[in-house]
Write a protein that holds these residues in place. Structure first.
Motif, PDB file in Angstrom:
ATOM      1  N   SER A 165       0.839  -1.192   0.000  1.00  0.00           N
ATOM      2  CA  SER A 165       0.000   0.000   0.000  1.00  0.00           C
ATOM      3  C   SER A 165       0.876   1.244   0.000  1.00  0.00           C
ATOM      4  N   LEU A 166       0.308   2.347  -0.490  1.00  0.00           N
ATOM      5  CA  LEU A 166       1.064   3.591  -0.565  1.00  0.00           C
ATOM      6  C   LEU A 166       1.509   4.050   0.820  1.00  0.00           C
ATOM      7  N   ASP A 167       0.675   3.836   1.827  1.00  0.00           N
ATOM      8  CA  ASP A 167       1.039   4.234   3.192  1.00  0.00           C
ATOM      9  C   ASP A 167       2.295   3.494   3.668  1.00  0.00           C
ATOM     10  N   GLU A 168       2.347   2.178   3.383  1.00  0.00           N
ATOM     11  CA  GLU A 168       3.499   1.394   3.825  1.00  0.00           C
ATOM     12  C   GLU A 168       4.768   1.824   3.094  1.00  0.00           C
ATOM     13  N   VAL A 169       4.650   2.020   1.786  1.00  0.00           N
ATOM     14  CA  VAL A 169       5.817   2.429   1.005  1.00  0.00           C
ATOM     15  C   VAL A 169       6.286   3.817   1.439  1.00  0.00           C
ATOM     16  N   THR A 170       5.325   4.709   1.676  1.00  0.00           N
ATOM     17  CA  THR A 170       5.658   6.069   2.112  1.00  0.00           C
ATOM     18  C   THR A 170       6.455   6.042   3.410  1.00  0.00           C
ATOM     19  N   GLU A 171       6.003   5.231   4.368  1.00  0.00           N
ATOM     20  CA  GLU A 171       6.683   5.152   5.656  1.00  0.00           C
ATOM     21  C   GLU A 171       8.112   4.655   5.495  1.00  0.00           C
ATOM     22  N   ASP A 172       8.292   3.608   4.668  1.00  0.00           N
ATOM     23  CA  ASP A 172       9.639   3.053   4.476  1.00  0.00           C
ATOM     24  C   ASP A 172      10.537   4.007   3.704  1.00  0.00           C
ATOM     25  N   VAL A 173       9.957   4.718   2.719  1.00  0.00           N
ATOM     26  CA  VAL A 173      10.751   5.676   1.945  1.00  0.00           C
ATOM     27  C   VAL A 173      11.248   6.799   2.852  1.00  0.00           C
ATOM     28  N   LEU A 174      10.371   7.317   3.692  1.00  0.00           N
ATOM     29  CA  LEU A 174      10.761   8.398   4.598  1.00  0.00           C
ATOM     30  C   LEU A 174      11.835   7.921   5.579  1.00  0.00           C
ATOM     31  N   SER A 175      11.685   6.691   6.062  1.00  0.00           N
ATOM     32  CA  SER A 175      12.692   6.138   6.974  1.00  0.00           C
ATOM     33  C   SER A 175      14.034   5.975   6.264  1.00  0.00           C
ATOM     34  N   ALA A 176      13.983   5.507   5.005  1.00  0.00           N
ATOM     35  CA  ALA A 176      15.219   5.323   4.242  1.00  0.00           C
ATOM     36  C   ALA A 176      15.898   6.648   3.970  1.00  0.00           C
ATOM     37  N   PHE A 177      15.098   7.678   3.609  1.00  0.00           N
ATOM     38  CA  PHE A 177      15.665   8.999   3.366  1.00  0.00           C
ATOM     39  C   PHE A 177      16.339   9.538   4.627  1.00  0.00           C
ATOM     40  N   GLY A 178      15.710   9.288   5.778  1.00  0.00           N
ATOM     41  CA  GLY A 178      16.310   9.730   7.023  1.00  0.00           C
ATOM     42  C   GLY A 178      17.626   9.027   7.299  1.00  0.00           C
ATOM     43  N   ALA A 179      17.677   7.721   7.004  1.00  0.00           N
ATOM     44  CA  ALA A 179      18.914   6.965   7.208  1.00  0.00           C
ATOM     45  C   ALA A 179      20.006   7.424   6.260  1.00  0.00           C
ATOM     46  N   VAL A 180      19.630   7.703   4.997  1.00  0.00           N
ATOM     47  CA  VAL A 180      20.613   8.188   4.022  1.00  0.00           C
ATOM     48  C   VAL A 180      21.151   9.548   4.443  1.00  0.00           C
ATOM     49  N   GLU A 181      20.266  10.409   4.942  1.00  0.00           N
ATOM     50  CA  GLU A 181      20.703  11.730   5.403  1.00  0.00           C
ATOM     51  C   GLU A 181      21.694  11.601   6.550  1.00  0.00           C
ATOM     52  N   GLN A 182      21.446  10.649   7.435  1.00  0.00           N
ATOM     53  CA  GLN A 182      22.360  10.441   8.559  1.00  0.00           C
ATOM     54  C   GLN A 182      23.709   9.930   8.066  1.00  0.00           C
ATOM     55  N   LEU A 183      23.681   9.008   7.083  1.00  0.00           N
ATOM     56  CA  LEU A 183      24.931   8.493   6.524  1.00  0.00           C
ATOM     57  C   LEU A 183      25.715   9.607   5.836  1.00  0.00           C
ATOM     58  N   ALA A 184      24.987  10.536   5.196  1.00  0.00           N
ATOM     59  CA  ALA A 184      25.647  11.619   4.472  1.00  0.00           C
ATOM     60  C   ALA A 184      26.357  12.582   5.419  1.00  0.00           C
ATOM     61  N   THR A 185      25.844  12.714   6.648  1.00  0.00           N
ATOM     62  CA  THR A 185      26.469  13.629   7.596  1.00  0.00           C
ATOM     63  C   THR A 185      27.706  13.009   8.242  1.00  0.00           C
ATOM     64  N   GLU A 186      27.832  11.687   8.135  1.00  0.00           N
ATOM     65  CA  GLU A 186      28.984  10.995   8.692  1.00  0.00           C
ATOM     66  C   GLU A 186      30.023  10.831   7.582  1.00  0.00           C
ATOM     67  N   VAL A 187      31.057  11.637   7.627  1.00  0.00           N
ATOM     68  CA  VAL A 187      32.080  11.601   6.584  1.00  0.00           C
ATOM     69  C   VAL A 187      33.095  10.512   6.922  1.00  0.00           C
ATOM     70  N   PRO A 188      33.036   9.377   6.217  1.00  0.00           N
ATOM     71  CA  PRO A 188      33.947   8.281   6.558  1.00  0.00           C
ATOM     72  C   PRO A 188      35.339   8.521   5.979  1.00  0.00           C
ATOM     73  N   GLU A 189      36.314   7.893   6.593  1.00  0.00           N
ATOM     74  CA  GLU A 189      37.659   7.929   6.043  1.00  0.00           C
ATOM     75  C   GLU A 189      37.664   7.138   4.737  1.00  0.00           C
ATOM     76  N   PRO A 190      38.376   7.628   3.719  1.00  0.00           N
ATOM     77  CA  PRO A 190      38.441   6.874   2.453  1.00  0.00           C
ATOM     78  C   PRO A 190      38.972   5.467   2.697  1.00  0.00           C
ATOM     79  N   VAL A 191      38.318   4.509   2.082  1.00  0.00           N
ATOM     80  CA  VAL A 191      38.748   3.120   2.223  1.00  0.00           C
ATOM     81  C   VAL A 191      40.040   2.918   1.435  1.00  0.00           C
ATOM     82  N   GLN A 192      41.067   2.408   2.089  1.00  0.00           N
ATOM     83  CA  GLN A 192      42.338   2.139   1.441  1.00  0.00           C
ATOM     84  C   GLN A 192      42.682   0.659   1.590  1.00  0.00           C
TER      85      GLN A 192
END
Length: 254
Positions: free
Chosen positions: A140-167
């Motif tokens: 349902s659209l409600d379920e997809v909407t909830e998961d999309v918003l949660s995923a966007f929030g997780a991606v935003e959090q990952l974007a604020t965490e600047v990881p060291e380049p993998v070597q």
């Protein structure tokens, strides 16, 4: 149903297809097989499509051109020359293809978004494949909407965490050559000078090949681990569900 959210998904679909179109064209314009050599012609490097060396080759008379104790730095110099040549070729491609105009058009479409179908038409005309949604059974659209918003929030959090380049560090069989690489780049090269003094180009090139293969294998494993956080979000699956809903007006009315 929240019409603003639906419009946001439609805009996202349009911009994703536009960006995919632009990146595909950019990749097609990327110079392939670019080579670089140090100033004395002792070492030549060819770049692979991922920006790492495809091969590192010492000239047959490399010892006449460069001293053994400098050969590690010479490899880095040759890599820098190859990267410079690639960037020059890419710059010419940008000028010829007028990428700035394409970027400006994307900005204009973002400011004045049109129907999502326009993006699909544009992408299809450019030969960019659209996602196959025939076998996608969205929730349902409600379920997809909830998961999309949660995923966007997780991606935003990952974007604020600047990881060291993998070597990753790769070594030849006898550890005489050590290469350190990161995604898209060669960081350093160390060569045992006493060992190198006794090596022909054949022995040196074999060690380069072994160290490069080892570095690539280790880097691939590290990148897989580093990417698990984003992969676990199942963004592709969520996007396909959202696109399937947008393509079916009946679901938008649910």
């Amino acid at each position: 149903m929240n019409e603003e959210f639906i419009q946001g998904l439609q805009n996202f679909q349009q911009q994703a297809l536009n960006l995919q179109n632009m990146m595909t064209n950019l990749q097609n314009q990327m110079p392939q097989g670019t080579e670089g050599t140090d100033s004395q012609g002792a070492v030549t490097i060819r770049l692979a499509s991922d920006g790492l060396p495809e091969f590192i080759k010492a000239a047959s008379d490399w010892q006449r051109r460069q001293p053994p104790e400098a050969i590690g730095a010479v490899v880095v110099e040759a890599y820098g020359a190859a990267m410079s040549a690639q960037m020059e070729g890419l710059s010419r491609s940008f000028d010829e293809a007028d990428w700035q105009a394409q970027a400006d058009r994307m900005d204009d479409s973002l400011a004045s978004p049109g129907p999502s179908g326009a993006a699909a038409t544009s992408a299809a005309a450019a030969g960019v494949p659209e996602p196959d949604l025939r076998y996608v059974v969205p929730r349902s659209l409600d379920e997809v909407t909830e998961d999309v918003l949660s995923a966007f929030g997780a991606v935003e959090q990952l974007a604020t965490e600047v990881p060291e380049p993998v070597q990753a560090t790769g070594k030849s069989t006898a550890h005489r050559v050590v290469l350190t690489v990161t995604k898209g780049g060669l960081v350093s090269c160390e060569v045992d000078p006493q060992w190198a003094t006794k090596q022909s180009s054949i022995g040196l090139n074999q060690a380069f090949e072994e160290a490069l293969a080892d570095a690539r294998t280790k880097l691939g494993a590290l990148e897989t681990t580093a990417g698990d956080g984003v992969a676990n979000l199942q963004l592709d699956s969520l996007l396909h569900e959202a696109l399937a809903i947008l393509s079916d007006p009946r679901r938008l009315a649910e």
